[in-house]
Design a protein around this motif. Structure first.
Motif, short mmCIF file in Angstrom:
data_model
loop_
_atom_site.label_atom_id
_atom_site.label_comp_id
_atom_site.label_asym_id
_atom_site.label_seq_id
_atom_site.Cartn_x
_atom_site.Cartn_y
_atom_site.Cartn_z
N PHE A 263 0.88 -1.22 0.11
CA PHE A 263 0.01 -0.07 0.05
C PHE A 263 0.70 1.34 -0.22
N GLU A 267 -0.28 3.96 -2.81
CA GLU A 267 -1.10 5.28 -2.59
C GLU A 267 -0.68 6.45 -3.10
N LEU A 295 -7.51 -2.55 3.24
CA LEU A 295 -7.96 -1.46 2.20
C LEU A 295 -8.95 -0.56 2.64
N ILE A 304 -5.36 3.47 -4.03
CA ILE A 304 -4.74 2.21 -3.68
C ILE A 304 -5.42 0.96 -4.31
#
Length: 440
Positions: A263, A267, A295, A304
């Motif tokens: 992540f 992101e 998530l 993401i």
């Protein structure tokens, strides 16, 4: 908003694996004709009209009501003011990170050297810092004080005489963290301009913006396109693609940790790439479950999700040896070796921008405060490129001093080679220095 991931699953044993991997990795930073022409027009305007063009473009693109270039200049006092406006914890974090980055980069500094041959000929290399470097920093809501530290500090360690920062301020929005980082890093001048116009100003100079020798720092497609066009007039660091992370794991790291590490790059934007490689199929399943679980807790979950679904992958390999082979094939910007004994595999890693060793070394530490530079080669360019460093702000000049005897001896060799290339003036220039040829 309903969030769900359908991250790609690949298996290195699949006969079509290489083709699927190539498709997954494919990404090109291609400016369309409209962007390219717009950038060319902006560069032309800045070259022709200087400060006036900068003011006009800043009014038009950033919504800043500037009446003259003076409204787009921040002095040292304004940077020092920013230090008082951030929280004590933020200032401490910036100073800690800056000290670590500076300490690491001081070890990269190269020195001049010479050696003398038996006949008195002296050969060597003179290392000289650039006179002036330009630093582009994204502005507005984007806050990248870490990029300021990573770009400005190596330049200062190298001995660059002046570091000039450009940072856009959409609707006049100044980011105090960015300005505080500039103060701590020793930035000399700041102009609140951005986009292709800022790149053009740094490359060619205006009445107020000094011309620099090299432009570094990240930016959008207009900035990247402008850097392509001014390369040759000035040096540039690189044309960076989307951020990327490759995690190689033996299956024994907490799957939540690995999901969050993926992540951490996803992101950044929808085109960022996060890939996990492991020989343990059950572990890949557990990480997939962690991705689904974690998530919805993320502030940038929509970004993401698009990144993971569009360019992410979980790759199963035969064993750790094959995992390393896949890693070298990908040549990632960030490589995490989340294994029991990372040192045992380090020697086999040939292509990676930065290598994060062991289960506890998250890529995020490298982004901010570990010390090494976070400006890294992307899109497979780690095959031939290196992280930004002090060496990017230093030039090397060759030193050659020939004694009379040395010039005579080398003259014979140079003469033969020059005449072999039919360059008679070269040959005769060397032959004049041959001791038994003087006067000929």
């Amino acid at each position: 908003m309903t969030l769900s991931t359908a991250i790609a699953r690949l298996n290195a044993a699949d006969p079509d694996f290489a083709r699927h991997l190539d498709h997954l990795l494919s990404w090109e930073s291609v400016s369309d004709d409209a962007v390219n022409q717009r950038v060319l027009d902006i560069i032309k305007a800045v070259r022709e009209r200087g400060d006036a063009a900068l003011v006009e473009f800043t009014q038009r693109f950033d919504g800043v009501q500037a009446s003259s270039i003076d409204d787009l200049i921040l002095d040292r006092e304004r940077l020092e003011l920013a230090l008082t406006r951030i929280t004590p914890a933020q200032r401490q974090a910036l100073e800690t990170a800056a000290n670590r980055v500076r300490s690491y980069h001081e070890r990269q500094k190269q020195d001049s050297w010479q050696y003398t041959e038996a006949d008195g000929t002296v050969l060597g290399q003179k290392v000289t810092p650039l006179d002036r470097a330009g630093l582009y920093v994204p502005g507005g809501k984007a806050s990248y004080p870490s990029s300021v530290l990573m770009n400005a500090i190596p330049a200062k360690v190298a001995g660059v005489g002046e570091v000039v920062m450009v940072v856009p301020t959409p609707r006049g929005e100044l980011n105090e963290l960015v300005l505080a980082a500039a103060c701590i890093a020793g930035v000399d001048r700041v102009f609140t301009v951005g986009g292709a116009q800022a790149v053009a100003a740094l490359a060619y100079g205006t009445e107020s913006v000094p011309q620099v020798d090299k432009i570094v720092g990240p930016g959008n497609i207009y900035v990247a396109t402008a850097k392509r066009h001014v390369f040759g007039q000035v040096g540039i660091d690189m044309i960076a693609g989307p951020s990327e992370i490759l995690v190689v794991c033996d299956g024994h790291t907490d799957p939540d940790w690995i999901a969050m590490d993926l992540f951490s790059q996803a992101e950044h934007d929808e085109d960022a790439q996060a890939i996990l490689v492991s020989p343990d199929a059950d572990f890949l399943d557990r990480v997939a479950a962690s991705i689904e679980k974690l998530l919805p807790t993320m502030e940038r979950a929509d970004i993401i999700e698009k990144s993971i679904n569009g360019r992410g992958a979980l790759i199963q390999v035969r064993d750790m040896q094959q995992a390393i082979e896949v890693a070298n094939r990908i040549a990632p910007e960030h490589l995490e070796l989340s294994v029991a004994d990372p040192q045992a595999w380090l020697g086999q890693i040939r292509h990676a921008g930065a290598i994060f060793m062991g289960r506890h070394t998250s890529e995020a530490l490298g982004d901010y405060c570990a010390g090494p530079n976070h400006v890294l080669p992307t899109s497979g360019t780690a095959r031939f490129s290196s992280p930004l460093g002090v060496y990017d702000f230093q030039k090397r000049s060759s030193i050659i001093f020939c004694s009379e005897q040395g010039a005579s001896q080398l003259g014979h060799t140079a003469s033969v080679l020059a005449r072999g290339e039919s360059l008679t003036a070269h040959a005769r220039s060397a032959e004049f220095r041959i001791l038994d040829n003087k006067g000929n």
